[in-house]
Design a protein around this motif. Structure first.
Motif, PDB file in Angstrom:
ATOM      1  N   MET A   1       0.824  -1.205   0.000  1.00  0.00           N
ATOM      2  CA  MET A   1       0.000   0.000   0.000  1.00  0.00           C
ATOM      3  C   MET A   1       0.861   1.258   0.000  1.00  0.00           C
ATOM      4  N   SER A   2       2.165   1.086  -0.090  1.00  0.00           N
ATOM      5  CA  SER A   2       3.068   2.232  -0.044  1.00  0.00           C
ATOM      6  C   SER A   2       3.173   2.887  -1.414  1.00  0.00           C
ATOM      7  N   CYS A   3       3.576   4.146  -1.414  1.00  0.00           N
ATOM      8  CA  CYS A   3       3.784   4.896  -2.653  1.00  0.00           C
ATOM      9  C   CYS A   3       5.271   5.202  -2.775  1.00  0.00           C
ATOM     10  N   PRO A   4       6.013   4.381  -3.477  1.00  0.00           N
ATOM     11  CA  PRO A   4       7.462   4.603  -3.566  1.00  0.00           C
ATOM     12  C   PRO A   4       7.786   5.867  -4.345  1.00  0.00           C
ATOM     13  N   SER A   5       8.999   6.290  -4.223  1.00  0.00           N
ATOM     14  CA  SER A   5       9.460   7.453  -4.978  1.00  0.00           C
ATOM     15  C   SER A   5       9.381   7.169  -6.468  1.00  0.00           C
ATOM     16  N   THR A   6       8.928   8.164  -7.197  1.00  0.00           N
ATOM     17  CA  THR A   6       8.829   8.016  -8.643  1.00  0.00           C
ATOM     18  C   THR A   6      10.001   8.677  -9.368  1.00  0.00           C
ATOM     19  N   GLY A   7      10.992   9.135  -8.612  1.00  0.00           N
ATOM     20  CA  GLY A   7      12.119   9.832  -9.219  1.00  0.00           C
ATOM     21  C   GLY A   7      13.034   8.918 -10.001  1.00  0.00           C
ATOM     22  N   LEU A   8      13.776   9.517 -10.939  1.00  0.00           N
ATOM     23  CA  LEU A   8      14.733   8.807 -11.778  1.00  0.00           C
ATOM     24  C   LEU A   8      16.072   9.532 -11.748  1.00  0.00           C
ATOM     25  N   THR A   9      17.097   8.794 -12.091  1.00  0.00           N
ATOM     26  CA  THR A   9      18.417   9.426 -12.174  1.00  0.00           C
ATOM     27  C   THR A   9      18.457  10.355 -13.375  1.00  0.00           C
ATOM     28  N   GLU A  10      19.385  11.295 -13.320  1.00  0.00           N
ATOM     29  CA  GLU A  10      19.476  12.262 -14.417  1.00  0.00           C
ATOM     30  C   GLU A  10      19.881  11.587 -15.716  1.00  0.00           C
ATOM     31  N   ASP A  11      20.695  10.530 -15.641  1.00  0.00           N
ATOM     32  CA  ASP A  11      21.100   9.821 -16.859  1.00  0.00           C
ATOM     33  C   ASP A  11      19.894   9.221 -17.582  1.00  0.00           C
ATOM     34  N   ILE A  12      18.980   8.642 -16.793  1.00  0.00           N
ATOM     35  CA  ILE A  12      17.796   8.035 -17.405  1.00  0.00           C
ATOM     36  C   ILE A  12      16.904   9.113 -18.009  1.00  0.00           C
ATOM     37  N   LEU A  13      16.704  10.191 -17.279  1.00  0.00           N
ATOM     38  CA  LEU A  13      15.889  11.278 -17.817  1.00  0.00           C
ATOM     39  C   LEU A  13      16.475  11.817 -19.119  1.00  0.00           C
TER      40      LEU A  13
ATOM     41  N   GLU B   1       5.025  29.071 -18.796  1.00  0.00           N
ATOM     42  CA  GLU B   1       5.231  28.867 -17.365  1.00  0.00           C
ATOM     43  C   GLU B   1       4.946  27.434 -16.930  1.00  0.00           C
ATOM     44  N   ALA B   2       4.335  26.662 -17.808  1.00  0.00           N
ATOM     45  CA  ALA B   2       4.016  25.277 -17.467  1.00  0.00           C
ATOM     46  C   ALA B   2       5.193  24.384 -17.837  1.00  0.00           C
ATOM     47  N   ARG B   3       6.294  24.623 -17.181  1.00  0.00           N
ATOM     48  CA  ARG B   3       7.518  23.846 -17.380  1.00  0.00           C
ATOM     49  C   ARG B   3       8.031  23.394 -16.014  1.00  0.00           C
ATOM     50  N   SER B   4       8.764  22.291 -16.018  1.00  0.00           N
ATOM     51  CA  SER B   4       9.342  21.789 -14.765  1.00  0.00           C
ATOM     52  C   SER B   4      10.805  21.448 -14.981  1.00  0.00           C
ATOM     53  N   SER B   5      11.555  21.493 -13.913  1.00  0.00           N
ATOM     54  CA  SER B   5      12.981  21.178 -13.966  1.00  0.00           C
ATOM     55  C   SER B   5      13.208  19.702 -13.681  1.00  0.00           C
ATOM     56  N   PHE B   6      14.329  19.182 -14.195  1.00  0.00           N
ATOM     57  CA  PHE B   6      14.724  17.812 -13.861  1.00  0.00           C
ATOM     58  C   PHE B   6      14.820  17.632 -12.346  1.00  0.00           C
ATOM     59  N   ASP B   7      15.135  18.686 -11.629  1.00  0.00           N
ATOM     60  CA  ASP B   7      15.303  18.571 -10.179  1.00  0.00           C
ATOM     61  C   ASP B   7      14.036  18.067  -9.491  1.00  0.00           C
ATOM     62  N   GLU B   8      12.880  18.330 -10.104  1.00  0.00           N
ATOM     63  CA  GLU B   8      11.616  17.895  -9.507  1.00  0.00           C
ATOM     64  C   GLU B   8      11.279  16.458  -9.838  1.00  0.00           C
ATOM     65  N   MET B   9      12.174  15.774 -10.581  1.00  0.00           N
ATOM     66  CA  MET B   9      11.893  14.387 -10.974  1.00  0.00           C
ATOM     67  C   MET B   9      13.058  13.458 -10.654  1.00  0.00           C
ATOM     68  N   LEU B  10      13.987  13.887  -9.831  1.00  0.00           N
ATOM     69  CA  LEU B  10      15.148  13.084  -9.467  1.00  0.00           C
ATOM     70  C   LEU B  10      14.791  12.123  -8.340  1.00  0.00           C
ATOM     71  N   PRO B  11      15.645  11.145  -8.021  1.00  0.00           N
ATOM     72  CA  PRO B  11      15.356  10.177  -6.956  1.00  0.00           C
ATOM     73  C   PRO B  11      14.990  10.875  -5.656  1.00  0.00           C
ATOM     74  N   GLY B  12      13.986  10.334  -4.983  1.00  0.00           N
ATOM     75  CA  GLY B  12      13.512  10.900  -3.734  1.00  0.00           C
ATOM     76  C   GLY B  12      12.287  11.775  -3.883  1.00  0.00           C
ATOM     77  N   THR B  13      11.941  12.133  -5.126  1.00  0.00           N
ATOM     78  CA  THR B  13      10.752  12.960  -5.342  1.00  0.00           C
ATOM     79  C   THR B  13       9.497  12.090  -5.371  1.00  0.00           C
ATOM     80  N   HIS B  14       8.392  12.698  -4.982  1.00  0.00           N
ATOM     81  CA  HIS B  14       7.120  12.002  -4.927  1.00  0.00           C
ATOM     82  C   HIS B  14       6.039  12.868  -5.563  1.00  0.00           C
ATOM     83  N   PHE B  15       4.919  12.241  -5.813  1.00  0.00           N
ATOM     84  CA  PHE B  15       3.749  12.992  -6.249  1.00  0.00           C
ATOM     85  C   PHE B  15       3.282  13.900  -5.114  1.00  0.00           C
TER      86      PHE B  15
END
Length: 1010
Positions: free
Chosen positions: A618-630, A854-868
């Motif tokens: 029932m847990s929600c793991p981090s959805t982040g990815l490494t920068e290489d994968i992105l 303005e509807a843009r996001s940085s890679f920093d918001e999708m790196l390991p440890g980030t969640h919804f």
């Protein structure tokens, strides 16, 4: 010259000796083709004048005679006439007339000889008439077939009436203006009359009534056509535009003696009829006042389905997925086809049974079932699944198709040889429900085909209380199937052997051609709409006839007893044996005290749940990815991974822009979606994206399928070139259907939890065409049937001045159906949120935000440890000095960008804080409480661009007030209530938008209300 001889030899009437000789010859089994064959009646050696160069001269003379008989000498005219009439060339020749006293007599003799020869034109006409007769039976023989067990059918064939002929034909078919030939009333069919009945005719290659014989007397031709097309089976197939398929069907129904059954097959059929009939009688005895929508009047359905399954299993099928309405003996199908335990069915009638599962459950005749067993006929394992169905009779059709497609996909069955579907229909629903048409049109589309479905129509000739003449405009309820060239086999359900044969042919057709086929069981409904209904109110004459009707089991038992296949004691023993099985199961059912709906699950997910039915995680793991994968995914998304592939110049600019975003470590909506999909594919999760124009995207933003500009049909899907061992990515444009396609994708998502199945509406407004799937399957499916499903809906939504049909995905409807279960209704306003929340169910996607700077996001918001993020709090100046904030605005979706722009323009960034709610259900009470507590001096307002009676306000307001324990009012800033979702006038749209912004930022606007 050989043209003449071939024609004469083929078409002249046969003598008695020739007839016997012809009948003894073996007819070739393969389909014949027309070839030029020199077929001389006399040996060539006996005709010396045909050798050498003389034959060329003769052929020239013949050609001249064909153009004008008077252009050649009278002797040649006589010769050619005699040869055409069938005389050998030697005897056909007559010497030139001598110039003597007897010349006049000789001329008279020659003329009489010519006139005495048979008329070759009459021969040709007669053979053409016979061919037309055969074709008439093939096209319209079903019009006079004895299909109705009640004998009261009122089918109207409009311009092609069936008439009983006063001519020599036992039954004559009027074939309409396209085939009818004017004739005197005394003449027969196409000029044939009673004198032609014993004349022998060569059979065309388009019929198999001859069996091993190539010619038959007309009387026998008619008899065999009557037996093939005008008895208890009516065949509709001549609209099919494939000659091989037509020939296949002709062979199956015209070959003499082909419908034969062994005594063992007859006994099996009788035993299955006993089970079908006695099951309904047992339920009627035990629960006479309960609705069960029984099978009485079409008991033959059970052996029919089992025959289809047996034949399909014999042909290699391992898995059969079925769908059917709650009517027409669903409990009987569960018991005697799927083999659900009888005690589990019987205990459903116990009103004191306690529910043990979560949710509300459903009535017994809506439930599904999944079972794996041995097929006793083929001794092979077979899995059977009956999909749960609501009272919406045909709603499960596309769901079954989607589940079948998924099972074929996961087991690598690319031709449908291992997994197949059977759909049951009622006659009124098959003709009246548009979803039937939508489902048929998915049957041959590359990404939707299941390689053939067997459709079985329980045609009890009534819809609730409505006669067929009031329920449809077509002669048959099955006419909709003609649009996909599906053959239709009508059969009288009171002839069990005819039903079994038709079902065998249907299963063989599906196995041979991998196309849809329809079996129309013409039957009746012994009871009313249900067991408590009185049908005599509306169909008195029909039900007077039904009351007299002997049950099919009794009829067939009498036939088998008279044939000596079984005796009366054996028949009675079979009945007693099944009655005992039912009684013993009934006794065991009384021990059942708890109802487990999960025992009726139609699509289990093995390994996904623990033994007590809970998800393993029932847990929600981090959805982040490494920068290489992105970066890797971004580079593939901005390139063409196939050599020598020319793309459109405009698309080259789009890919270049994507590449620049990757270098700058930013993503927009399209690239964020790419990141989400690519990461799942790397983990082995199959993704299927379906809907209208999804390959490119409605707003030309996605471009997941590239098209070579120089080579037709050459495409490239870069997403399938990400990783060496990745899961496959399926993206497919659908037909212009919402109901059918969403139902299909729902069925596909049922098959496995390890897949992401998405359906995207062209505009969110259009999902209401598929409202039945949403209301009956998606929202309540878990509660009613304990059915898990991972379907994701992408619904473009936003008030952008595009009118009432291109603005609102109606979020209020989804919120109304939520019970705050986890992961139900995220509303996105940030690209990174789209990336990490694709496991949600309903996602309102943007339109103008696809290209909003303005509807843009940085890679920093999708790196390991980030969640919804369920809530995105204010992070500007207002958050730095929360005591100075006068108003806290809560919002969701696109309106956030309108608010931030207006706030900046009014220089109120320190006075007004804006908090975005990204997931509305389950409602984030805890996170919102923190936000409210953070701004102690701020008044609270909910802001939305939708009208007040629409959108999110009615859902959010009571939950916000609960969050703050009703300590403060929650104000509203938005459009006024309206019946339409949006205005169609651009100026009015902008005026409404400015009014809501004025309300949101006027700090005094609510003072008069407090």
């Amino acid at each position: 010259m050989f043209h003449l001889r071939t024609c004469a030899a083929k078409l002249r009437p046969l003598t008695a000796s020739q007839t016997v000789k012809t009948f003894s010859q073996n007819r070739p089994a393969a389909a014949r083709t027309f070839q030029q064959i020199r077929c001389y009646s006399a040996p060539v050696a006996a005709e010396p004048f045909l050798s050498g160069t003389s034959s060329n001269y003769v052929e020239e003379m013949y050609c001249a005679w064909l153009e004008n008989p008077k252009s050649v000498h009278k002797s040649w005219d006589i010769f050619f006439r005699n040869t055409n009439a069938g005389a050998p060339p030697g005897t056909a020749y007559q010497s030139p007339l001598p110039l003597s006293r007897g010349s006049l007599a000789a001329v008279a003799h020659a003329q009489s000889l010519v006139e005495a020869q048979p008329n070759v034109d009459k021969l040709v006409e007669d053979h053409l008439a016979v061919q037309s007769l055969i074709r008439a039976y093939q096209v319209r023989g079903h019009h006079i077939a004895k299909l109705d067990p009640l004998g009261i059918s009122c089918v109207n064939f409009d311009d092609a009436p069936v008439t009983v002929s006063s001519n020599f034909l036992p039954l004559s078919i009027n074939c309409g203006p396209c085939l009818a030939v004017p004739r005197p009333s005394s003449s027969g069919f196409y000029g044939l009359d009673e004198s032609d009945l014993d004349k022998v005719f060569h059979l065309p290659t388009t019929t198999f009534i001859g069996g091993q014989e190539s010619a038959l007397p007309l009387r026998e031709i008619i008899r065999r056509l009557e037996m093939a097309y005008c008895q208890h089976i009516g065949v509709e197939f001549m609209f099919i535009n494939d000659l091989e398929q037509c020939q296949w069907i002709r062979q199956k129904f015209e070959t003499p003696g082909i419908m034969q059954f062994t005594n063992e097959e007859k006994r099996t059929l009788l035993a299955r009829l006993v089970r079908s009939t006695r099951f309904e009688e047992f339920l009627q005895r035990k629960w006479s006042s309960e609705k069960r929508f029984g099978l009485e009047g079409c008991e033959v359905l059970i052996p029919a389905l089992k025959t289809i399954i047996d034949k399909s299993s014999e042909n290699g099928v391992d898995y059969v997925i079925m769908g059917m309405p709650h009517r027409y003996g669903r409990l009987n199908v569960l018991a005697n086809v799927i083999r659900k335990e009888l005690e589990q069915i019987f205990c459903q009638f116990d009103s004191k049974l306690e529910a043990a599962d979560e949710g509300s459950g459903d009535v017994k005749y809506h439930l599904g079932m999944y079972h794996r067993r041995i097929n006793r006929v083929t001794d092979r394992n077979i899995t059977l699944s009956l999909v749960a169905n609501p009272s919406h009779l045909e709603a499960a059709d596309p769901v079954v198709m989607g589940k079948t497609k998924a099972e074929q996909f996961y087991c690598g069955d690319t031709e449908g040889k291992k997994v197949m579907s059977i759909l049951l229909h009622g006659d009124a629903a098959f003709a009246g429900q548009g979803i039937v048409y939508e489902t048929f049109h998915l049957s041959d589309l590359p990404s939707y085909t299941t390689h053939g479905t067997v459709h079985v129509v329980v045609n009890n000739q009534i819809g609730f209380t409505t006669d067929p003449r009031m329920a449809r405009s077509s002669p048959y309820p099955t006419d909709v199937a003609r649009v996909v060239n599906a053959p239709i086999f009508h059969v009288n359900s009171d002839d069990p052997e005819a039903v079994m044969y038709v079902c065998k042919v249907a299963a063989e057709w599906r196995s041979t051609f991998h196309k849809d086929v329809v079996v129309d069981l013409v039957c009746y409904r012994r009871n009313g709409h249900n067991e408590m209904d009185e049908p005599m109110f509306t169909q008195p004459l029909m039900y007077k006839q039904i009351r007299k009707q002997k049950p099919v089991l009794q009829k067939y038992a009498e036939v088998l007893v008279s044939q000596g296949v079984v005796n009366q004691p054996e028949y009675e023993e079979e009945i007693s044996k099944y009655d005992k099985i039912c009684e013993e199961a009934f006794a065991r059912s009384k021990d059942e005290k708890i109802l487990h709906i999960k025992h009726w699950l139609d699509s289990p997910w093995p390994g996904f749940f623990t033994l007590d039915g809970q998800p393993r995680s029932m847990s929600c793991p981090s959805t982040g990815l490494t920068e290489d994968i992105l970066t890797h995914i971004g580079n593939v998304a901005s390139s063409v991974p196939v050599e020598n592939f020319t793309i459109h110049g405009g698309l080259s600019r789009i890919l270049k822009t994507r590449g620049e975003m990757v270098k700058n470590r930013t993503v927009d909506w399209a690239l964020a979606e790419y990141m989400a999909f690519g990461s799942l594919l790397k983990e082995g999760i199959h993704i299927r994206l379906s809907g209208q124009d999804v390959e490119r995207g409605t707003f030309s933003h996605r471009h997941h399928v590239l098209h070579d500009q120089n080579v037709d049909k050459r495409t490239c899907i870069p997403m399938n070139h990400l990783w060496p061992n990745q899961a496959p990515y399926t993206v497919c444009n659908s037909s212009l259907s919402e109901y059918g396609v969403l139902g299909f994708e729902l069925g596909f998502a049922m098959a496995s939890p390890n897949a992401l199945v998405l359906w995207e509406a062209q505009f969110g407004d259009f999902h209401n065409t598929a409202q039945c799937i949403i209301d009956q399957f998606i929202c309540p499916g878990q509660a009613k049937w304990v059915r898990q499903n991972g379907i994701v809906l992408l619904l473009p939504h936003g008030m952008e001045g595009m009118g009432p049909e291109h603005s609102s995905a109606r979020p209020e409807r989804f919120l109304q159906m939520c019970n705050d279960d986890p992961d139900v209704l995220p509303v996105k306003s940030d690209p990174s949120q789209a990336y990490c929340s694709v496991f949600q169910l309903i996602i309102f996607t943007p339109k103008s935000l696809l290209r909003h700077p303005e509807a843009r996001s940085s890679f920093d918001e999708m790196l390991p440890g980030t969640h919804f993020q369920r809530v995105i709090p204010e992070d500007g100046p207002a958050a730095q000095n929360p005591e100075n904030v006068k108003r806290l605005l809560f919002c969701t979706g696109k309106v956030y960008y309108d608010l931030t722009r207006e706030r900046k323009a009014r220089d109120m960034v320190g006075q007004v804080a804006i908090t975005r709610i990204e997931q509305l259900s389950p409602f984030p009470f805890d996170l919102l409480l923190k936000e409210v507590q953070k701004y102690p001096n701020a008044e609270l307002a909910w802001c939305q661009e939708e009208h007040k009676n629409q959108g999110y306000y009615d859902y959010v307001k009571p939950r916000l007030r609960t969050t703050i324990s009703r300590a403060k009012p929650v104000w509203y800033a938005g459009r006024d209530p309206a019946a339409a979702p949006a205005t169609g006038n651009k100026k009015t749209h902008l005026t409404e938008l400015q009014r809501l912004l004025d309300t949101a930022f006027d700090l005094d606007v609510f003072k008069n209300f407090s």
